[in-house]
Write a protein that holds these residues in place. Sequence first.
Motif, PDB file in Angstrom:
ATOM      1  N   ALA A   1      -1.952  67.213 155.614  1.00  0.00           N
ATOM      2  CA  ALA A   1      -0.788  67.877 155.031  1.00  0.00           C
ATOM      3  C   ALA A   1      -1.208  69.118 154.248  1.00  0.00           C
ATOM      4  CB  ALA A   1      -0.054  66.910 154.107  1.00  0.00           C
ATOM      5  N   ARG A   2      -0.489  70.200 154.444  1.00  0.00           N
ATOM      6  CA  ARG A   2      -0.680  71.418 153.646  1.00  0.00           C
ATOM      7  C   ARG A   2       0.317  71.393 152.491  1.00  0.00           C
ATOM      8  NH1 ARG A   2      -1.947  77.010 153.548  1.00  0.00           N
ATOM      9  NH2 ARG A   2      -3.235  76.935 155.420  1.00  0.00           N
ATOM     10  N   THR A   3      -0.096  71.881 151.329  1.00  0.00           N
ATOM     11  CA  THR A   3       0.770  71.868 150.160  1.00  0.00           C
ATOM     12  C   THR A   3       0.873  73.250 149.542  1.00  0.00           C
ATOM     13  OG1 THR A   3       1.179  70.822 148.017  1.00  0.00           O
ATOM     14  CG2 THR A   3      -1.109  71.288 148.568  1.00  0.00           C
ATOM     15  N   THR A   4       2.011  73.511 148.939  1.00  0.00           N
ATOM     16  CA  THR A   4       2.185  74.735 148.142  1.00  0.00           C
ATOM     17  C   THR A   4       2.401  74.391 146.676  1.00  0.00           C
ATOM     18  OG1 THR A   4       4.561  74.724 148.628  1.00  0.00           O
ATOM     19  CG2 THR A   4       3.135  76.019 150.087  1.00  0.00           C
ATOM     20  N   ALA A   5       2.532  73.102 146.394  1.00  0.00           N
ATOM     21  CA  ALA A   5       2.744  72.659 145.010  1.00  0.00           C
ATOM     22  C   ALA A   5       1.414  72.675 144.259  1.00  0.00           C
ATOM     23  CB  ALA A   5       3.341  71.261 145.001  1.00  0.00           C
TER      24      ALA A   5
ATOM     25  N   ALA B   1       2.769  67.072 144.676  1.00  0.00           N
ATOM     26  CA  ALA B   1       2.090  67.223 145.968  1.00  0.00           C
ATOM     27  C   ALA B   1       1.620  65.878 146.509  1.00  0.00           C
ATOM     28  CB  ALA B   1       0.905  68.180 145.816  1.00  0.00           C
ATOM     29  N   TRP B   2       1.147  64.983 145.636  1.00  0.00           N
ATOM     30  CA  TRP B   2       0.634  63.698 146.102  1.00  0.00           C
ATOM     31  C   TRP B   2       1.755  62.769 146.554  1.00  0.00           C
ATOM     32  CZ3 TRP B   2      -3.842  64.753 147.339  1.00  0.00           C
ATOM     33  CH2 TRP B   2      -4.757  65.390 146.509  1.00  0.00           C
TER      34      TRP B   2
ATOM     35  N   SER C   1       4.239  63.375 148.363  1.00  0.00           N
ATOM     36  CA  SER C   1       4.682  63.637 149.735  1.00  0.00           C
ATOM     37  C   SER C   1       3.587  63.371 150.770  1.00  0.00           C
ATOM     38  CB  SER C   1       5.144  65.097 149.856  1.00  0.00           C
ATOM     39  OG  SER C   1       4.082  65.986 149.537  1.00  0.00           O
ATOM     40  N   VAL C   2       2.423  62.849 150.322  1.00  0.00           N
ATOM     41  CA  VAL C   2       1.296  62.611 151.226  1.00  0.00           C
ATOM     42  C   VAL C   2       1.071  61.114 151.371  1.00  0.00           C
ATOM     43  CG1 VAL C   2      -1.175  62.955 151.600  1.00  0.00           C
ATOM     44  CG2 VAL C   2       0.202  64.786 150.583  1.00  0.00           C
TER      45      VAL C   2
ATOM     46  N   CYS D   1      -4.956  66.652 150.891  1.00  0.00           N
ATOM     47  CA  CYS D   1      -4.118  67.785 151.275  1.00  0.00           C
ATOM     48  C   CYS D   1      -4.914  69.063 151.038  1.00  0.00           C
ATOM     49  CB  CYS D   1      -2.790  67.787 150.507  1.00  0.00           C
ATOM     50  SG  CYS D   1      -2.957  68.000 148.727  1.00  0.00           S
TER      51      CYS D   1
ATOM     52  N   ASP E   1      -4.557  73.738 150.503  1.00  0.00           N
ATOM     53  CA  ASP E   1      -3.786  74.974 150.476  1.00  0.00           C
ATOM     54  C   ASP E   1      -4.679  76.089 150.999  1.00  0.00           C
ATOM     55  OD1 ASP E   1      -5.489  75.616 148.363  1.00  0.00           O
ATOM     56  OD2 ASP E   1      -4.006  75.144 146.822  1.00  0.00           O
TER      57      ASP E   1
END
Length: 731
Positions: free
Chosen positions: A25-29, A41-42, A44-45, A70, A72
């Motif tokens: 998973a890529r995150t922007t948070a 961010a965690w 959603s993973v 995750c 970025d």
Amino acid sequence: MKKNLLTLISLLTSTIYAQDLYEVARTTAPIEIDGVVNEQAWKSVEPFPMTMYTPVYQGELTEKTEIRMCYDDEYIYFSGVFLDSDHKGIQGNSLLRDGDPGGDFFNVLLDTYNDNENFSTFSTMPSGNRLDAEILNDAEGDQSQIFNASWNTFWSVATTRNDAGWYAEMKIPFSSLRFDDNNGNVIFGLITHRLIGRKNERQTFPAIPPNWNMAAWKPSRAQKILLTGIKRKNPIYFTPYVLGNYQQNSAYDSTRKEIADHSDTDGEVGLDVKFALSSNLTLDLTLNTDFAQVEADNVQVNLTRFSLFFPEKRQFFQERSGVFSFTTSNISQNRLFHSRRIGLDENGNLLRVYGGGRLVGRFKNLDVGVLTMQTEGSDPSISSENFGIVRLRKRVLNAYSYLGTLITSRVDSEGNYNFVTGADALLRVAGPYYLTIKGGHVFSDHLPDSENSMGYIKWEKRAVSGLGYIAEAEYTGKNFDPGVGFVLRKNNLALNQNVVYGHFIDGQWVRKLEPFAANSIFLRNNDQSLETMTTEPGILILFASGADISFSVLRTYDEVKEDFALSEEAFVPAGNHTFSTLNAAFNMSNGRMIRTSVSGETGKFYDGDKASLSISPTWIPSKHFQISLNYTFNRIEFTERDQLLRADIASATMLAALDTKWSLRSLVQYSKLNNKVAVNTGLRYNHKEGNDLYLVYNQVSNTVGQDIEGIELPGTESWSLTLKYTYTFIR
């Protein structure tokens, strides 16, 4: 026709364990590395599905574990939630960088080149220390050849704990990793572990059956993961150092018939530069390289007629050292390249390294390693020298096979030279069956043109469960002397066979029985007469607790052509010697705060009798302090010649840490053979990666009164104090 044949061979040799590609998973948070796993961010993973590896493969997990990953544009992130029903039993044994890995543990292993050969590992404990290392050669071979704990890079970690368990967050910059990318798409191999020390319970992702040696550390068993949209930056790391040193020596002056004291003060400056030429190619440059902070060698006793082998400990030569590796059997320990030959004389004394460079990386399926170093001479017998190494290794046929070549050079200021060319191949023929072929040749102005080659071939079945075996042969010429290598025995043909059968038991106490049998034969090249033969049957028992015990009987035949000395008082005479020894060893689990290892040997030794006992206790009263002791009792008696040899050695290693920045390491060693005590103590302040302050003290003392021509020698032969500071600038 040729193309079709190669395609057929590739299909036959590509028994690869299929697995789905796991898209991370890529995150922007934002994620704050504070050890508190509460960021959005965690949430959603999904955590990785963990599987028990030990003590029972695929057994029921006794404690809940959630490991997430995750990324970025700049970093890879990992988090761990390690719940524990007995929070008082959580073990964080060390605050030291690269400290004791016993106790509870969180480990991330990344095969960044996706080559199924090498891992970069990032680990922590509940105490929050950082441990990083490299695993080489798909975790196959001798431990000293496959595990490089001296490798360090830039990353960060934080941990917390409460009554429910402990927690970790980890951040690894993409700029600290080397990898291939395809339009921003990157494939890594990944294995992640949780170890519960007191239970010897190891949980892994992915599920890895224990069917191979060190199976849970093998890059070839890793889960393939996909990261997309990676735009790598290539920073330049400038690391200058300044150093001050004071040393004093006391020695007998035979001309003046007195003890001469000599003291010296010295100062040095130097510079290391690291620059990523591309996402997978790194250039390291060094000027006036210094290794003052490197820990001392462990004392060894030589009871053979061959040279002792000492491993490399200097960090400059450690990163991606597996690329340069060109070793043969574990019995011979021969290698065409051994970096310890650079900047050290035959007695292990440091020589000034003016500077050099190293280029390491990969072009698609081609591993590249280039190294050059220039050293000074130390006296009229040692000239300034240049060392050069070129190593190429290309993957062929399948993901587990390669062809390679190695070229080394050693040229001094007088024009004397030693060049070596070598070629090797590792081929996975099918499943666990592997074929290894190696060869090398020396060109030197100091050696004859004949009998200066070596050749090696090995056929093996790699297995821990069921039957595994190795059959290997190695030819070494009489004049084979690689100038930047190490050769234990020359002028012989060595034949080695090793058979092992692993039987796993689902018992409460015993996990595995492993009977084995090893046989080695050394034949002289000139007439194929037998020089040495050893046979060793035995059994290894692994317990569910992580402890192990082994028993073996070693039968040795050795034809000694000339007497060789063990000490000034004892020697082994020429002749044909046949003798046997009984060996036993017991090792407690690393998860214990108080533990020990014990090994013993008794029986004949050439024409004498030998008794040897080694005990190595370790005590870890807290994460701030650890002490490890070793005492090895060696007694060899040659009754018919009225000779007695006591070759005892003892050591104490003390580790202390105020926090993860301030640490003290002290090694005190004693050898009864020369009645000397050596002390190596280093204080380190590691403000952050690349910024270090070292204060190092060394001393060598005599333990008994000695005199020369009536002059009593001083108790302290030499001592030195060194202060070194390094600071890394990133541009």
